[in-house]
Design a protein around this motif. Structure first.
Motif: not given
Ligand code: PLP
Length: 393
Positions: A39-41, A101-107, A129-131, A172-174, A176-178, A206-208, A237-239, A246-248
């Motif tokens: 798990v990526g946390e 979270g960034v998850s909601e922002a992407i959506d 989650s991107y696709n 873009l995600n740099f 990058t996960n994974p 740019e979460i990382y 703030f997750s990473k 906290f989901r923020i």
């Molecule tokens: N973006 C990337 C690249 C991630 O790896 C993750 C979580 O693994 C997220 C976004 C989601 O982050 P958040 O916890 O802020 O929703």
């Protein structure tokens, strides 16, 4: 009555698969013997002063909604942080939106931007989650590969070859996960020129960005010429602050895009939880030292992992950021899925098969080293033993 997916579910939901990560981790549930690098946390709890700020906030009875955009005090802290750290200035009153979270922002971003059939380019292997987020917003996901030959860095020429008259946006995600890949400034500049030339909006996750190693540099694409007006900068703030639960998170973008995203957010989420917003404010005001310490630990673990893989002859490119390594297991002749399953069965170590992040990830394994150091050492022993068994049957 039995429900018929074709009749009772939306076409969009029928199109998207379950996350390959979750599927894999269902196999792990109930097995206490398994060491998970899956798990990526962060393995750390959120730093104590952040938890304490949340507790005090609850004690003061702060349990209300906030403004839809989020607490102004938090948006002001974000505005100063983003200016200090990345060099962009956003107006806290109209250009910053606090999200779940960034998850909601992407959506929100995809739903705000896309009309049915609009194409969005993303690079894979990538965050799962991107696709599906593009599909759920009625867009057409267009994948481009960041290949192992290029250490998983993206080339501007690869992006260019995927642009069509229907392309509306690029994500873009740099780092990058994974893969932990970073991007060279020269390539980022090439991509920015393409975005301007083809009138594309860029989502930059740019979460990382603070988690970098070996002197890797980071430039936000929003700072490049002509880009601030067409970039949605995503961060959270997750990473870095170990605050996944906290989901923020937040987005910074021109007022017109922020307003559009806020409209969806206000009807679907209303606002991010106030306790989490207070905790995030504390993280930005006083969290630098604790975050630096965690980063230091990740650096040590990353180096340990690379040394051990090198000794065992497992090819693994040195990740410039995030907290993942992406070793190459192709020499075993096994698929990622096969390797990950057998590793789990024979050695009780859980890593995510690389193809869960896109087809280019097949033949690789994602190992998250944000895991307890002793457990990581034991997991590395087991992975190296398993690899040498498979390579020399
Ligand atoms: N973006 C990337 C690249 C991630 O790896 C993750 C979580 O693994 C997220 C976004 C989601 O982050 P958040 O916890 O802020 O929703």
């Amino acid at each position: 009555m039995s429900l018929d997916p074709k009749r009772h579910l939306s076409r969009q939901i029928q199109q998207i698969p379950r996350s390959g990560i979750r599927d894999f981790f269902e196999l792990v549930i109930g097995r206490d013997d398994v060491i998970s690098l899956g798990v990526g946390e962060p393995d750390f709890s959120s730093p104590w002063h952040i938890r304490e700020a949340a507790i005090y906030s609850l004690e003061r009875g702060e349990t209300s909604y906030t403004s839809n955009l989020g607490l102004l005090s938090l948006r002001q802290e974000i505005s100063s942080y983003v200016e200090r750290q990345f060099g962009m200035r956003y107006d806290p009153k109209s250009e910053i939106l606090i999200t779940v979270g960034v998850s909601e922002a992407i959506d929100l971003a995809f739903r705000a931007l896309l009309n049915p059939g609009d194409e969005v380019i993303y690079h894979e292997p990538c965050y799962v989650s991107y696709n599906p987020s593009i599909t759920l917003a009625y867009g057409l996901p267009v994948a481009v590969s960041a290949t192992p030959e290029d250490d998983f860095a993206l080339r501007a020429s690869t992006v260019e070859s995927a642009i069509t008259p229907k392309t509306r946006a690029l994500i873009l995600n740099f780092p990058t996960n994974p893969t932990g890949a970073v991007i060279e400034r020269r390539e980022l500049e090439g991509i920015a020129e393409l975005a301007v030339q083809h009138d594309l909006i860029v989502l930059s996750d740019e979460i990382y960005s603070e988690l970098r190693y070996d002197g890797a540099e980071h430039t936000s694409i929003a700072t490049l010429p002509g880009m601030k007006d067409r970039t949605i900068f995503l961060h959270g703030f997750s990473k870095y602050h170990a605050m996944t639960g906290f989901r923020i998170g937040y987005s910074c973008a021109p007022g017109i895009l922020t307003e559009a995203m806020m409209k969806i957010h206000q009807y679907s989420m209303l606002c991010a939880p106030i306790t989490s917003q207070v905790a995030a404010t504390e993280a930005l005001r006083n969290g630098a030292q604790a975050a630096r310490q965690m980063h230091q630990t990740y650096t040590t673990r990353r180096n340990l992992l690379l040394t051990r893989f090198r000794k065992a002859g497992i090819p693994c490119f040195a990740p410039g950021g995030a907290f993942y390594a992406f070793p190459d297991i192709r020499a075993t002749g096994m698929t990622s899925q096969g390797f990950a399953r057998e590793l789990l069965e024979e050695e009780a170590v859980a890593c995510v098969p690389g193809d869960a992040f896109g087809p280019t990830g097949d033949g690789f394994l994602r190992c998250c080293y944000a895991a307890n150091t002793e457990a990581l050492k034991e997991a590395l022993d087991r992975i190296c033993r398993f690899y040498s068994k498979k390579i020399r049957p």
